[in-house]
Write a protein that holds these residues in place. Structure first.
Motif, mmCIF file in Angstrom:
data_model
loop_
_atom_site.group_PDB
_atom_site.id
_atom_site.type_symbol
_atom_site.label_atom_id
_atom_site.label_comp_id
_atom_site.label_asym_id
_atom_site.label_seq_id
_atom_site.Cartn_x
_atom_site.Cartn_y
_atom_site.Cartn_z
ATOM 1 N N GLU A 243 0.829 -1.200 0.000
ATOM 2 C CA GLU A 243 0.000 0.000 0.000
ATOM 3 C C GLU A 243 0.864 1.252 0.000
ATOM 4 O OE1 GLU A 243 -3.716 1.946 2.574
ATOM 5 O OE2 GLU A 243 -2.755 0.074 3.197
ATOM 6 N N LYS A 244 1.960 1.218 0.735
ATOM 7 C CA LYS A 244 2.922 2.310 0.746
ATOM 8 C C LYS A 244 4.293 1.729 0.412
ATOM 9 C CE LYS A 244 0.451 5.125 4.156
ATOM 10 N NZ LYS A 244 0.530 5.786 5.488
ATOM 11 N N PRO A 245 4.592 1.567 -0.896
ATOM 12 C CA PRO A 245 5.856 0.919 -1.279
ATOM 13 C C PRO A 245 7.065 1.735 -0.877
ATOM 14 C CG PRO A 245 4.768 1.877 -3.195
ATOM 15 C CD PRO A 245 3.796 1.992 -2.059
ATOM 16 N N ALA A 246 8.136 1.022 -0.552
ATOM 17 C CA ALA A 246 9.399 1.676 -0.200
ATOM 18 C C ALA A 246 10.050 2.251 -1.449
ATOM 19 C CB ALA A 246 10.329 0.676 0.472
ATOM 20 N N ALA A 247 10.833 3.288 -1.275
ATOM 21 C CA ALA A 247 11.520 3.924 -2.398
ATOM 22 C C ALA A 247 12.585 2.986 -2.957
ATOM 23 C CB ALA A 247 12.145 5.239 -1.953
ATOM 24 N N MET A 248 12.676 2.931 -4.276
ATOM 25 C CA MET A 248 13.666 2.080 -4.926
ATOM 26 C C MET A 248 15.028 2.759 -4.897
ATOM 27 S SD MET A 248 14.193 -0.824 -6.453
ATOM 28 C CE MET A 248 12.526 -1.353 -6.875
ATOM 29 N N PRO A 249 16.024 2.156 -4.262
ATOM 30 C CA PRO A 249 17.350 2.799 -4.207
ATOM 31 C C PRO A 249 18.050 2.746 -5.554
ATOM 32 C CG PRO A 249 17.442 0.610 -3.223
ATOM 33 C CD PRO A 249 15.986 0.859 -3.550
ATOM 34 N N ARG A 250 18.903 3.712 -5.801
ATOM 35 C CA ARG A 250 19.718 3.738 -7.019
ATOM 36 C C ARG A 250 21.110 3.222 -6.675
ATOM 37 N NH1 ARG A 250 17.783 6.576 -11.327
ATOM 38 N NH2 ARG A 250 15.864 7.755 -10.989
ATOM 39 N N LEU A 251 21.454 2.074 -7.212
ATOM 40 C CA LEU A 251 22.721 1.431 -6.885
ATOM 41 C C LEU A 251 23.717 1.646 -8.009
ATOM 42 C CD1 LEU A 251 21.387 -1.944 -5.425
ATOM 43 C CD2 LEU A 251 21.782 0.213 -4.252
ATOM 44 N N GLY A 252 24.953 1.872 -7.643
ATOM 45 C CA GLY A 252 26.000 2.020 -8.636
ATOM 46 C C GLY A 252 26.495 0.669 -9.122
ATOM 47 N N VAL A 253 27.368 0.706 -10.126
ATOM 48 C CA VAL A 253 27.897 -0.527 -10.701
ATOM 49 C C VAL A 253 29.411 -0.630 -10.519
ATOM 50 C CG1 VAL A 253 26.059 -0.689 -12.395
ATOM 51 C CG2 VAL A 253 28.123 0.585 -12.973
ATOM 52 N N SER A 254 29.989 0.331 -9.831
ATOM 53 C CA SER A 254 31.441 0.317 -9.666
ATOM 54 C C SER A 254 31.903 -0.727 -8.656
ATOM 55 C CB SER A 254 31.933 1.703 -9.222
ATOM 56 O OG SER A 254 31.304 2.076 -8.000
ATOM 57 N N GLU B 69 23.285 -3.444 3.421
ATOM 58 C CA GLU B 69 22.162 -2.549 3.704
ATOM 59 C C GLU B 69 21.474 -2.113 2.406
ATOM 60 O OE1 GLU B 69 25.232 -2.137 4.702
ATOM 61 O OE2 GLU B 69 25.134 -2.622 6.848
ATOM 62 N N GLU B 70 22.268 -1.870 1.371
ATOM 63 C CA GLU B 70 21.691 -1.474 0.087
ATOM 64 C C GLU B 70 20.898 -2.617 -0.532
ATOM 65 O OE1 GLU B 70 24.726 1.814 -1.712
ATOM 66 O OE2 GLU B 70 25.414 -0.275 -1.714
ATOM 67 N N LEU B 71 21.426 -3.832 -0.440
ATOM 68 C CA LEU B 71 20.699 -4.978 -0.975
ATOM 69 C C LEU B 71 19.400 -5.206 -0.215
ATOM 70 C CD1 LEU B 71 23.628 -7.499 -1.580
ATOM 71 C CD2 LEU B 71 22.338 -6.230 -3.297
ATOM 72 N N ALA B 72 19.436 -5.012 1.102
ATOM 73 C CA ALA B 72 18.220 -5.170 1.891
ATOM 74 C C ALA B 72 17.174 -4.127 1.499
ATOM 75 C CB ALA B 72 18.543 -5.063 3.373
ATOM 76 N N ALA B 73 17.625 -2.884 1.273
ATOM 77 C CA ALA B 73 16.698 -1.842 0.834
ATOM 78 C C ALA B 73 16.127 -2.148 -0.541
ATOM 79 C CB ALA B 73 17.414 -0.490 0.824
ATOM 80 N N LEU B 74 16.962 -2.734 -1.409
ATOM 81 C CA LEU B 74 16.495 -3.118 -2.739
ATOM 82 C C LEU B 74 15.432 -4.212 -2.652
ATOM 83 C CD1 LEU B 74 16.885 -2.815 -5.823
ATOM 84 C CD2 LEU B 74 18.614 -4.603 -5.688
ATOM 85 N N GLU B 75 15.679 -5.209 -1.823
ATOM 86 C CA GLU B 75 14.712 -6.290 -1.648
ATOM 87 C C GLU B 75 13.402 -5.764 -1.069
ATOM 88 O OE1 GLU B 75 14.700 -9.402 -2.438
ATOM 89 O OE2 GLU B 75 16.742 -9.619 -3.204
ATOM 90 N N ALA B 76 13.506 -4.817 -0.138
ATOM 91 C CA ALA B 76 12.301 -4.270 0.483
ATOM 92 C C ALA B 76 11.477 -3.455 -0.507
ATOM 93 C CB ALA B 76 12.683 -3.411 1.681
ATOM 94 N N ALA B 77 12.130 -2.874 -1.508
ATOM 95 C CA ALA B 77 11.413 -2.051 -2.477
ATOM 96 C C ALA B 77 10.755 -2.866 -3.581
ATOM 97 C CB ALA B 77 12.369 -1.027 -3.092
ATOM 98 N N VAL B 78 11.206 -4.103 -3.769
ATOM 99 C CA VAL B 78 10.615 -4.948 -4.810
ATOM 100 C C VAL B 78 9.272 -5.480 -4.321
ATOM 101 C CG1 VAL B 78 10.905 -7.068 -6.146
ATOM 102 C CG2 VAL B 78 12.869 -5.589 -5.719
ATOM 103 N N PRO B 79 8.201 -5.338 -5.098
ATOM 104 C CA PRO B 79 6.890 -5.819 -4.641
ATOM 105 C C PRO B 79 6.849 -7.337 -4.549
ATOM 106 C CG PRO B 79 6.782 -5.096 -6.923
ATOM 107 C CD PRO B 79 8.132 -4.699 -6.415
ATOM 108 N N ALA B 80 5.924 -7.840 -3.736
ATOM 109 C CA ALA B 80 5.742 -9.286 -3.598
ATOM 110 C C ALA B 80 5.293 -9.882 -4.925
ATOM 111 C CB ALA B 80 4.707 -9.575 -2.516
#
Length: 841
Positions: free
Chosen positions: A607-618, A624-635
């Motif tokens: 209902e209130k999706p988490a913001a999708m983080p912008r990850l670099g490729v370097s 923590e970034e991966l956890a935020a990414l997983e949390a932002a992906v919908p079920a």
């Protein structure tokens, strides 16, 4: 890209045994896809050059019709008087033609009676429009030279004479290849690039047309200012040609090449720019110099600016668009399409030729923003050779001088500054390690030299042999060692790399969830259902057809930024829309008895999706970034759904068959549950799109996992489905995975079968009453199944009779009737206590 073989091989020294098929094989071998091969030798019979001697306009018909007298090189036959014919007399053939783009004296291609054109179109002498037509004047499409059918193919004066073999004159012995280079190979959208690839494939000498000598510039051709050389245009080149004969025809050899490449001949100046683009791979643009006002400025568009492009469309420009402007405003949408204000016209005699190297991402965005996928944009967005602009404008200027009597002005503008190409260093044996193949010594250096790299050999501090390569200017895709490795492997042949599958480690295999999914799929297929894979996107209007309220959770979907279909722009939150659309398509094609199923993922955003983080490729993202990414992906749970319509059991000589009903949808859910190793509890429910009185909620224990039943009549009507269509959908991931399934206990002793009919309120669910009987019967009751329902005066208003079969069995002895009867009475007592049910007399 359409490429004539004769043009493609002009810059190569190939052996006599290399034909079109060998070229196709070579392209495929080096990774360039060949879509089609079009031989031009499909015309048989007499095909000659003709000169139009006389044209008679037939005005009595609804459409323009011409009766033409055409000289085809034939002499008059001797008359019966025995006198010799006048050698100066000209024999002509009368031919009916509906085209009007030719005049008396023009050279045309004539198919005489007996000729057969591509597609099996036989030419004969026939009477039509009140005249006898003795042949046919052909268009380019009718001869297989291209798709242009807007008029007759008219040859320039002096190309040939009447009666000459047209097949030889227009080159019908050629073959056209349709090629589809990968998007990272922009250089391959040219004769120059493709010929170089073939030279590498055949190890044949190659004459690069992009290496012609360029005279020194004597001043500027026109003043130019580039506001952002790095972000817009690193290089901008101009060359001016004056005194051009605007009426000069395009030479036939150039028109033919453009035609076979799929381009229509327009005028000499435009045809020359198109020819140079196809030859070298660098697009050009020609301005009418007299229409330019003041200095040319290359910049980004300003807010509110507009431009009328060559297609006569007025376009509102974006601040991200790169444009060319003068004192009057924007005159060209850079790298995409020119402006109408400076267009080359039939009166243009002063031409300013422009060639530039544009920023590829900017051109790509502009082309998509304005939906202008021009041939120029197609090349610029894939990267063009920044060293080619002066060569391209020089070649175009020389062609205009040669065929249009133009005068090349001494000045040439060359603005901007290019960055040097970065050197790439890698171990010389890196291709061997990547491919798992030991290549011959010198292969890496030789292959990199063939693609144009400047190659050097060095040694690292630890003694490792290194190869240093400076990529050629036309290969903007070569930026790292992996790119060089790919080139070596590609040219050596992917077929030389062994294909060996790694041995699977012991104990690996399908997960429990994967096994369950396969088991469910097999069970539904065995039950007569057909698996389908519908479109995974849905339209918002689908939920309106389902009658869902605005706050229904299924309307909360993830939108697709670039949908394949503009209306279907949401990721599916349910499998039913796609399944019902597939059912509708099958029904529209005459199928009446259809049973379909699908197992697939749905996307359920929070209902209130988490913001999708912008990850670099370097570097690797932090935990923590991966956890935020997983949390932002919908079920994205896996669902299984079925739809049925028509006969579940088809009628025939064996009987009348049975129509599909809501019970079949519930049974499909039980089939899924049995395959998953769980038992379903079925309760009545009210949920759209199902019928409120024929909808069941499916539970595993106390946890709801889905719904089944008959679709609502309004939904059926809105979607155009057959009446009484039924459906089921459940969340397969919501069913718990069983590590060990309980082994069934099979008793060797006979059962005791007893029937019981209970009268209860109509609102009492039959499934809940059956479950109460099962629990009340204790350990001896083995099965409870409903076999009859009855409503009427005998049971009273608001009541119904439910008849069940009860099966009793003991695991260790033969059960006595008294024991079974006592268990039955206990079951009835439990039903009476919970629902007030009574035995029917």
């Amino acid at each position: 890209m359409r490429v004539p073989v004769s043009w493609l091989t002009e810059h190569l020294e190939l052996g006599e045994g290399v034909g079109p098929q060998e070229l196709v094989d070579a392209f495929v071998r080096i990774g360039i896809e060949v879509d089609a091969v079009h031989p031009l030798d499909a015309v048989t019979g007499p095909l000659v050059i003709g000169r139009v001697v006389e044209i008679e306009e037939l005005t009595e018909f609804k459409k323009p019709i011409r009766f033409c007298r055409v000289e085809v090189g034939e002499e008059h036959a001797p008359e019966d008087t025995g006198e010799e014919p006048d050698p100066s007399a000209i024999k002509t053939r009368g031919i009916i033609c509906g085209a009007s783009n030719f005049n008396e004296g023009d050279l045309v291609v004539v198919a005489l009676p007996g000729a057969v054109l591509p597609g099996g179109f036989a030419i004969g002498s026939r009477k039509t429009y009140g005249r006898t037509s003795d042949g046919m004047i052909c268009s380019a499409r009718e001869l297989g030279l291209g798709d242009d059918h807007s008029g007759i193919l008219v040859l320039p004066p002096g190309t040939a004479g009447p009666g000459d073999d047209a097949a030889e004159v227009i080159g019908l012995s050629d073959t056209v290849l349709e090629l589809a280079p990968t998007p990272d190979r922009g250089y391959a959208l040219s004769i120059r690039g493709l010929a170089r690839e073939l030279s590498n494939a055949f190890d044949a000498p190659f004459g690069d047309p992009g290496l012609s000598e360029i005279p020194g510039a004597e001043g500027e051709a026109w003043p130019v200012r580039i506001e952002d050389p790095e972000g817009c245009c690193p290089r901008f080149v101009l060359r001016r040609v004056t005194g051009l004969d605007a009426s000069a025809p395009t030479p036939w050899w150039m028109r033919r090449r453009l035609m076979l490449a799929g381009m229509r001949s327009i005028s000499l100046a435009v045809d020359v720019t198109n020819y140079v683009m196809l030859e070298l791979g660098h697009p050009l643009h020609a301005f009418d110099t007299t229409a330019i006002q003041g200095e040319l400025v290359v910049r980004r568009a300003k807010p509110g600016e507009k431009l009328t492009t060559l297609d006569d469309a007025e376009r509102e420009l974006d601040s991200d668009d790169i444009v060319i402007a003068d004192d009057s405003g924007v005159i060209s949408l850079a790298g995409t399409m020119g402006g109408a204000s400076t267009e080359i016209t039939p009166e243009s005699t002063d031409v300013l030729l422009e060639a530039a190297h544009w920023d590829p991402p900017s051109i790509s965005r502009t082309a998509r923003r304005h939906k202008l996928f021009s041939e120029a944009a197609k090349r610029f967005e894939r990267f063009t050779d920044p060293q080619l602009p002066p060569v391209a404008v020089e070649l175009a200027a020389r062609l205009l001088r040669q065929y249009g009597d133009g005068r090349i002005q001494p000045g040439r503008t060359d603005a901007g500054q290019l960055k040097p190409v970065a050197e790439i260093t890698m171990p010389i044996n890196l291709p061997d390690k990547v491919a798992g193949v030991r290549y011959d010594r010198g292969v890496t250096a030789r292959r990199l030299s063939q693609i144009g790299c400047k190659v050097g050999i060095a040694t690292s501090d630890d003694g490792t042999a290194l190869v240093t390569a400076v990529p050629p200017s036309w290969r903007g895709d070569l930026v790292q060692p992996a790119d060089l490795v790919e080139e070596v492997l590609r040219l050596e042949g992917y077929d030389s790399i062994p294909s060996e599958l790694p041995t699977a480690p012991a104990g690996a295999g399908l997960t429990e969830a994967q096994r369950r999914r396969r088991t469910v799929s097999r069970s539904l297929a065995a039950a007569g259902y057909v698996e389908v894979l519908p479109f995974p996107f849905v339209a918002k209007s689908t939920w309106d057809a389902f009658g869902l309220p605005e706050d229904d959770v299924r309307r909360r979907a993830v939108k697709v930024l670039n949908p394949l279909e503009s209306e279907k722009d949401e990721l599916a939150t349910s499998l039913l829309p796609g399944l019902l659309e597939t059912l509708q398509r099958n029904v529209s094609r005459g199928f009446r008895d259809v049973t379909l199923y699908q197992i697939g993922q749905v996307v359920l955003p929070a209902e209130k999706p988490a913001a999708m983080p912008r990850l670099g490729v370097s570097a690797r993202p932090a935990d923590e970034e991966l956890a935020a990414l997983e949390a932002a992906v919908p079920a994205q749970p896996v669902h299984v759904a079925v739809v049925l319509t028509g006969h579940r059991e088809r009628p025939g000589w064996w009987g009348e068959g049975q129509q599909a009903s809501w019970a079949d949808a519930v049974q499909a859910a039980r089939t899924v549950a049995a395959a998953a190793g769980v038992e379903l509890e079925v309760r009545s429910a009210d949920l759209l799109p199902w019928h409120p009185g024929r909808c069941a909620r499916l539970l595993v224990g106390d946890w709801p996992v889905g719904h089944a039943g008959e679709l609502h009549p309004k939904v059926v009507e809105a979607l155009g489905l057959p009446k009484r269509t039924v459906a089921m959908e459940l969340d397969l991931d919501a069913i718990p995975l069983l590590e060990r399934r309980p082994a069934p206990a099979v008793s060797p002793y006979p059962p005791v079968l007893l029937d019981v009919a209970l009268v209860a309120d109509s609102s009492v669910p039959a499934a809940e009453l059956a479950e109460t009987l099962r629990r009340g019967g204790g350990e001896l009751i083995e099965d409870v199944s409903l076999f009859d329902t009855y409503t009427g005066e005998q049971v009273g208003a608001g009541k119904r009779s439910l008849a069940y079969k009860l099966r009793f069995r003991a695991p260790d002895r033969t059960l006595k009737v008294e024991e079974a009867t006592a268990a039955r009475d206990a079951a009835v007592a439990a039903a009476a206590e919970r629902f007030g049910a009574t035995l029917r007399a």
